[in-house]
Design an enzyme around this catalytic site. Structure first.
Site, PDB file in Angstrom:
ATOM      1  N   LYS A  18       0.841  -1.213   0.000  1.00 55.92           N
ATOM      2  CA  LYS A  18       0.000   0.000   0.000  1.00 55.92           C
ATOM      3  C   LYS A  18       0.876   1.265   0.000  1.00 55.92           C
ATOM      4  O   LYS A  18       0.696   2.145  -0.835  1.00 55.92           O
ATOM      5  CB  LYS A  18      -0.922   0.015   1.241  1.00 55.92           C
ATOM      6  CG  LYS A  18      -1.866  -1.174   1.306  1.00 55.92           C
ATOM      7  CD  LYS A  18      -2.788  -1.085   2.487  1.00 55.92           C
ATOM      8  CE  LYS A  18      -2.093  -1.228   3.836  1.00 55.92           C
ATOM      9  NZ  LYS A  18      -1.532  -2.565   4.096  1.00 55.92           N
ATOM     10  N   ARG A  47     -10.227   0.052   8.824  1.00 51.12           N
ATOM     11  CA  ARG A  47      -9.638  -1.259   9.058  1.00 51.12           C
ATOM     12  C   ARG A  47     -10.586  -2.151   9.857  1.00 51.12           C
ATOM     13  O   ARG A  47     -10.209  -3.250  10.265  1.00 51.12           O
ATOM     14  CB  ARG A  47      -8.335  -1.087   9.823  1.00 51.12           C
ATOM     15  CG  ARG A  47      -7.210  -1.899   9.216  1.00 51.12           C
ATOM     16  CD  ARG A  47      -5.969  -1.600   9.992  1.00 51.12           C
ATOM     17  NE  ARG A  47      -5.164  -0.682   9.236  1.00 51.12           N
ATOM     18  CZ  ARG A  47      -3.896  -0.923   8.924  1.00 51.12           C
ATOM     19  NH1 ARG A  47      -3.301  -2.008   9.317  1.00 51.12           N
ATOM     20  NH2 ARG A  47      -3.213  -0.057   8.241  1.00 51.12           N
ATOM     21  N   ARG A 104      11.542  -5.477   5.126  1.00 51.16           N
ATOM     22  CA  ARG A 104      11.274  -4.039   4.911  1.00 51.16           C
ATOM     23  C   ARG A 104      12.169  -3.155   5.784  1.00 51.16           C
ATOM     24  O   ARG A 104      12.437  -3.441   6.945  1.00 51.16           O
ATOM     25  CB  ARG A 104       9.813  -3.738   5.243  1.00 51.16           C
ATOM     26  CG  ARG A 104       9.518  -2.243   5.259  1.00 51.16           C
ATOM     27  CD  ARG A 104       8.073  -1.925   5.269  1.00 51.16           C
ATOM     28  NE  ARG A 104       7.313  -2.647   6.279  1.00 51.16           N
ATOM     29  CZ  ARG A 104       5.997  -2.669   6.313  1.00 51.16           C
ATOM     30  NH1 ARG A 104       5.287  -2.035   5.388  1.00 51.16           N
ATOM     31  NH2 ARG A 104       5.371  -3.330   7.257  1.00 51.16           N
ATOM     32  N   ARG A 154      10.758  -1.406  11.311  1.00 53.84           N
ATOM     33  CA  ARG A 154       9.577  -1.116  12.125  1.00 53.84           C
ATOM     34  C   ARG A 154       9.456  -2.157  13.236  1.00 53.84           C
ATOM     35  O   ARG A 154       9.657  -3.352  12.990  1.00 53.84           O
ATOM     36  CB  ARG A 154       8.324  -1.163  11.245  1.00 53.84           C
ATOM     37  CG  ARG A 154       7.975   0.193  10.672  1.00 53.84           C
ATOM     38  CD  ARG A 154       6.911   0.139   9.632  1.00 53.84           C
ATOM     39  NE  ARG A 154       5.705  -0.597  10.005  1.00 53.84           N
ATOM     40  CZ  ARG A 154       4.604  -0.617   9.261  1.00 53.84           C
ATOM     41  NH1 ARG A 154       4.563   0.065   8.126  1.00 53.84           N
ATOM     42  NH2 ARG A 154       3.554  -1.306   9.632  1.00 53.84           N
ATOM     43  N   ARG A 181      -0.941  -9.481  12.647  1.00 57.29           N
ATOM     44  CA  ARG A 181      -1.573  -8.396  11.877  1.00 57.29           C
ATOM     45  C   ARG A 181      -2.359  -8.956  10.704  1.00 57.29           C
ATOM     46  O   ARG A 181      -3.453  -8.486  10.374  1.00 57.29           O
ATOM     47  CB  ARG A 181      -0.488  -7.429  11.356  1.00 57.29           C
ATOM     48  CG  ARG A 181       0.061  -6.524  12.437  1.00 57.29           C
ATOM     49  CD  ARG A 181       1.418  -5.955  12.085  1.00 57.29           C
ATOM     50  NE  ARG A 181       1.459  -5.199  10.850  1.00 57.29           N
ATOM     51  CZ  ARG A 181       2.584  -4.926  10.189  1.00 57.29           C
ATOM     52  NH1 ARG A 181       3.750  -5.352  10.634  1.00 57.29           N
ATOM     53  NH2 ARG A 181       2.545  -4.241   9.078  1.00 57.29           N
TER      54      ARG A 181
HETATM   55  P1  AP5 Z   1       4.698  -1.485   1.885  1.00 57.63           P
HETATM   56  O1  AP5 Z   1       4.440  -0.651   0.702  1.00 57.63           O
HETATM   57  O2  AP5 Z   1       5.353  -0.839   3.062  1.00 57.63           O
HETATM   58  O3  AP5 Z   1       3.393  -2.252   2.332  1.00 57.63           O
HETATM   59  P2  AP5 Z   1       2.152  -1.771   3.139  1.00 57.63           P
HETATM   60  O4  AP5 Z   1       0.974  -2.464   2.539  1.00 57.63           O
HETATM   61  O5  AP5 Z   1       2.113  -0.298   3.212  1.00 57.63           O
HETATM   62  O6  AP5 Z   1       2.503  -2.422   4.506  1.00 57.63           O
HETATM   63  P3  AP5 Z   1       2.272  -1.940   5.980  1.00 57.63           P
HETATM   64  O7  AP5 Z   1       2.955  -2.955   6.835  1.00 57.63           O
HETATM   65  O8  AP5 Z   1       2.693  -0.533   6.183  1.00 57.63           O
HETATM   66  O9  AP5 Z   1       0.773  -2.059   6.122  1.00 57.63           O
HETATM   67  P4  AP5 Z   1       0.018  -2.219   7.417  1.00 57.63           P
HETATM   68  O10 AP5 Z   1      -1.356  -2.016   6.975  1.00 57.63           O
HETATM   69  O11 AP5 Z   1       0.284  -3.467   8.170  1.00 57.63           O
HETATM   70  O12 AP5 Z   1       0.664  -1.122   8.336  1.00 57.63           O
HETATM   71  P5  AP5 Z   1       0.270   0.360   8.657  1.00 57.63           P
HETATM   72  O13 AP5 Z   1       1.493   1.149   8.631  1.00 57.63           O
HETATM   73  O14 AP5 Z   1      -0.873   0.826   7.898  1.00 57.63           O
HETATM   74  O15 AP5 Z   1       5.532  -2.705   1.398  1.00 57.63           O
HETATM   75  C1  AP5 Z   1       5.983  -3.683   2.270  1.00 57.63           C
HETATM   76  C2  AP5 Z   1       7.349  -4.212   1.801  1.00 57.63           C
HETATM   77  O16 AP5 Z   1       7.184  -4.874   0.578  1.00 57.63           O
HETATM   78  C3  AP5 Z   1       8.360  -3.115   1.562  1.00 57.63           C
HETATM   79  O17 AP5 Z   1       9.621  -3.546   1.952  1.00 57.63           O
HETATM   80  C4  AP5 Z   1       8.332  -2.904   0.064  1.00 57.63           C
HETATM   81  O18 AP5 Z   1       9.563  -2.458  -0.416  1.00 57.63           O
HETATM   82  C5  AP5 Z   1       7.967  -4.270  -0.447  1.00 57.63           C
HETATM   83  N1  AP5 Z   1       7.142  -4.235  -1.651  1.00 57.63           N
HETATM   84  C6  AP5 Z   1       6.121  -3.383  -1.914  1.00 57.63           C
HETATM   85  N2  AP5 Z   1       5.585  -3.641  -3.118  1.00 57.63           N
HETATM   86  C7  AP5 Z   1       6.255  -4.680  -3.632  1.00 57.63           C
HETATM   87  C8  AP5 Z   1       6.166  -5.430  -4.852  1.00 57.63           C
HETATM   88  N3  AP5 Z   1       5.251  -5.130  -5.785  1.00 57.63           N
HETATM   89  N4  AP5 Z   1       7.026  -6.446  -5.060  1.00 57.63           N
HETATM   90  C9  AP5 Z   1       7.972  -6.741  -4.130  1.00 57.63           C
HETATM   91  N5  AP5 Z   1       8.118  -6.088  -2.954  1.00 57.63           N
HETATM   92  C10 AP5 Z   1       7.271  -5.079  -2.699  1.00 57.63           C
HETATM   93  O19 AP5 Z   1      -0.227   0.225  10.162  1.00 57.63           O
HETATM   94  C11 AP5 Z   1       0.651  -0.072  11.188  1.00 57.63           C
HETATM   95  C12 AP5 Z   1      -0.123  -0.257  12.484  1.00 57.63           C
HETATM   96  O20 AP5 Z   1      -0.821   0.933  12.836  1.00 57.63           O
HETATM   97  C13 AP5 Z   1      -1.193  -1.320  12.474  1.00 57.63           C
HETATM   98  O21 AP5 Z   1      -0.698  -2.589  12.727  1.00 57.63           O
HETATM   99  C14 AP5 Z   1      -2.087  -0.828  13.606  1.00 57.63           C
HETATM  100  O22 AP5 Z   1      -1.602  -1.134  14.848  1.00 57.63           O
HETATM  101  C15 AP5 Z   1      -2.066   0.665  13.441  1.00 57.63           C
HETATM  102  N6  AP5 Z   1      -3.157   1.128  12.568  1.00 57.63           N
HETATM  103  C16 AP5 Z   1      -3.012   1.681  11.308  1.00 57.63           C
HETATM  104  N7  AP5 Z   1      -4.224   1.992  10.799  1.00 57.63           N
HETATM  105  C17 AP5 Z   1      -5.144   1.645  11.739  1.00 57.63           C
HETATM  106  C18 AP5 Z   1      -6.571   1.706  11.781  1.00 57.63           C
HETATM  107  N8  AP5 Z   1      -7.280   2.196  10.766  1.00 57.63           N
HETATM  108  N9  AP5 Z   1      -7.197   1.251  12.886  1.00 57.63           N
HETATM  109  C19 AP5 Z   1      -6.493   0.757  13.921  1.00 57.63           C
HETATM  110  N10 AP5 Z   1      -5.153   0.656  13.944  1.00 57.63           N
HETATM  111  C20 AP5 Z   1      -4.476   1.093  12.862  1.00 57.63           C
END
Ligand code: AP5
Length: 599
Positions: free
Chosen positions: A94, A170, A205, A234, A245
């Protein structure tokens, strides 16, 4: 009773300035008597509708952009920006795709993960509360996240540029919170990646704390040793936490999907990021075009009229040709009627494969002879046509002639002064139509690029001593079979600066000017030398013939236009006058009397 000589009926567009050529050469109506015409004054550009022009500030309104340019064109409230949600399991990509989307579409990226991490590192109250949930791979309580997101969405930038919501909602409750606030995206993108890949992506990552860029130790390694040295991991990217997660994501995904099922687009995220983005890009471009269509489409007249609250009570309930056309400025309904009328006729002609077209529309506020000439109306008309074709996937080049002549004679017809700047500053929608599907250019062969699908030439006109036709000819030759549409051309031959008529090549120039067929024609009819009262109107919309209308007063105090006659060819002044007098047509009068049968 009809006054004096009906041969004196003429159109609104009857006089000319030294800068403006008179009626186009194709006009069959009486020739104008010379008189001053008004140049468009920028101070007139202050009305607001699909595009609105703010009043000019400063002496040189076009000198600079932003603060000093004084001419600012803003999108009307109808022009809604794109709203996108992106969802997917942890590490589905994402954040990576959001970087690319923001670069391409300029949306405001709102990532709840990033917002929360910022709160954590700031050590705020919210951050302290959120930290323990995040580190455990759990969801942060809804009330914290929802308050954060709705506050961010209400910022001005998100409202004007559009938004890209990443990581929210979410849970079903979060989705419902947005629904209750009537916050709904245009597209809900879901990145689909198999579980085993996700775990590897999370564990590998790394983040650059300086630039915010996302890396992967093997997939996207950092560019330099220096960057590598500062990368951070992270705390929730351990295998164990990722599994937790992922589990939480799966539990919630179905419920959220049910809220957005009709706008959900699933994309295979297990491909190189460029390929994933290519799919997202075309999806969002399509969504953008659909939005533009909705916000810029000019509604058919009957639809507009059916919404009585949209029609000013001070207006007559006109049907067909709008009434009160001598009132300047024209109301929005009147302008929309004409934009719609021109657009439909032009589309029909282009769809029929016609390639050399012209629109001649001489409503009073597009008539340089009237007190108020509204260049904004001309620009809006051009915009409606260009965006509509762009909406159909055509790349449209909108062209305005540049300065003509040399030395002391260099200049530009007053009507067109500043037009190119206005077009450039104009709001072409928030979705990047300008620069992609709509380009602004000049008139000439050099302007014809391979990718252009069609050309709109804004009021091309000859100036004293300078003829635009050679440039136009070179341009149409280069355009080949691609449509070229002239809007209010004025291609009549003008005398040279010495007052002597250019005769060399005159026939060829006239022949060229006549090679453009009318796909739209509208002109009001007056008695010669007057601009009041309006006697009638002549209208043609492709592929129909010419309709001659008479304006009549109605007992209630209003007016209406009744059709007097129709013509397959453009009628001459005599034809028009005869129709007003109820005389048979010239052709019928000249025809030999029917022969009697001998029997
Ligand atoms: P990346 O682009 O970072 O993936 P992502 O989908 O953004 O992953 P996240 O881990 O950030 O998503 P998440 O939803 O778990 O975490 P968030 O920060 O929102 O890519 C991941 C890796 O893959 C990278 O190394 C990248 O280089 C690689 N990659 C990308 N595309 C690729 C491809 N096409 N091919 C190969 N490699 C690739 O949330 C974190 C925490 O915050 C949650 O766990 C929760 O505790 C809290 N939180 C956030 N939002 C909420 C909510 N709405 N409600 C409650 N808690 C929340």
């Amino acid at each position: 009773m009809l006054p004096a000589s009906l041969s004196s009926l003429h159109s609104t567009n009857v006089r000319t300035s030294p800068y403006l050529s008179p009626l186009s050469s194709s006009s069959s109506l009486p020739s104008p008597s010379p008189s001053l015409s008004l140049a468009p004054s920028f101070s007139h550009l202050h009305h607001r509708r699909l595009v609105s022009f703010n009043t000019v500030r400063g002496n040189n309104p076009l000198a600079t952009k932003a603060e000093r340019r004084g001419l600012s064109v803003t999108c009307a409230s109808t022009c809604e920006p794109l709203k996108v949600m992106i969802s997917g399991a942890p590490a589905s990509g994402k954040g990576t795709q959001c970087e690319l989307i923001v670069q391409k579409f300029g949306l405001v990226h709102i990532s709840t993960g990033d917002l929360l991490r910022a709160e954590v590192s700031a050590g705020s109250e919210i951050g302290n509360k959120a930290k323990e949930f995040m580190n455990a791979g759990q969801l942060v309580p809804d009330e914290i996240v929802t308050a954060m997101v709705t506050a961010r969405l209400s910022h001005e930038d998100a409202k004007t540029k559009g938004w890209l919501l990443d990581g929210y909602p979410r849970s079903f409750a979060q989705a419902q919170s947005l629904e209750n606030l009537k916050i709904r995206p245009d597209v809900y993108v879901v990145l689909d990646v198999p579980d085993e890949i996700l775990i590897d992506r999370c564990v590998g990552r790394r983040l650059d704390p300086e630039t915010g860029k996302i890396y992967h130790l093997t997939n996207f390694p950092p560019e330099t040793e220096e960057i590598k040295a500062r990368l951070v991991t992270r705390p929730d990217d351990t295998e164990e936490k990722v599994k937790s997660r992922l589990e939480i994501y799966k539990q919630n995904a179905k419920a959220i999907l049910s809220t957005y099922s009709n706008i959900t687009k699933k994309i295979d995220g297990n491909r190189p990021k460029e390929m994933v983005f290519a799919d997202i890009e075309s999806l969002l471009s399509q969504a953008k075009r659909e939005k533009m269509k909705k916000t810029t489409a000019v509604k058919p007249v009957h639809e507009r009229k059916s919404r009585s609250n949209q029609v000013s009570s001070s207006q007559d309930n006109w049907k067909g040709i709008p009434t009160r056309l001598n009132n300047i400025p024209h109301s929005r309904e009147i302008r929309n009627y004409f934009y719609d009328d021109v657009l439909q006729a032009t589309q029909r002609a282009v769809n029929d494969g016609r390639t050399r077209l012209k629109v001649e529309i001489n409503i009073p506020e597009l008539n340089p002879e009237m007190d108020v000439y509204r260049i904004g109306t001309l620009m809006e008309l051009v915009r409606v046509i260009a965006l509509s074709f762009a909406d159909d996937g055509k790349r449209v080049k909108v062209c305005v002639q540049g300065s003509m002549g040399e030395g002391a004679l260099a200049g530009m017809p007053l009507q067109l002064a500043g037009t190119r700047k206005i077009l450039e500053f104009m709001d072409w929608g928030d979705y990047g139509a300008k620069g992609t599907f709509v380009e602004i250019g000049s008139i000439g062969a050099n302007e014809v690029d391979e990718q252009d699908d069609m050309f709109i030439l804004v009021a091309p006109q000859n100036a004293v001593g300078n003829c635009i036709i050679d440039d136009m000819k070179a341009m149409t030759d280069a355009a080949g079979t691609r449509p070229v549409i002239l809007i209010n051309p004025r291609l009549k031959d003008l005398p040279g600066s010495s007052g002597i008529m250019q005769t060399m090549g005159r026939d060829k120039r006239l022949e060229y000017a006549a090679s453009f067929e009318n796909c739209y024609f509208f002109r009001l009819l007056y008695y010669a030398g007057t601009q009041y009262p309006i006697m009638g109107a002549l209208r043609m919309t492709y592929p129909n013939g010419y309709e001659l209308y008479k304006r009549v007063d109605v007992p209630s105090g209003g007016e209406k236009y009744v059709i007097l006659s129709t013509f397959t060819e453009k009628p001459s002044s005599d034809d028009i006058n005869d129709a007003f007098l109820g005389k048979p047509r010239q052709r019928e009068r000249c025809a030999p009397p029917p022969t009697r049968s001998k029997s």
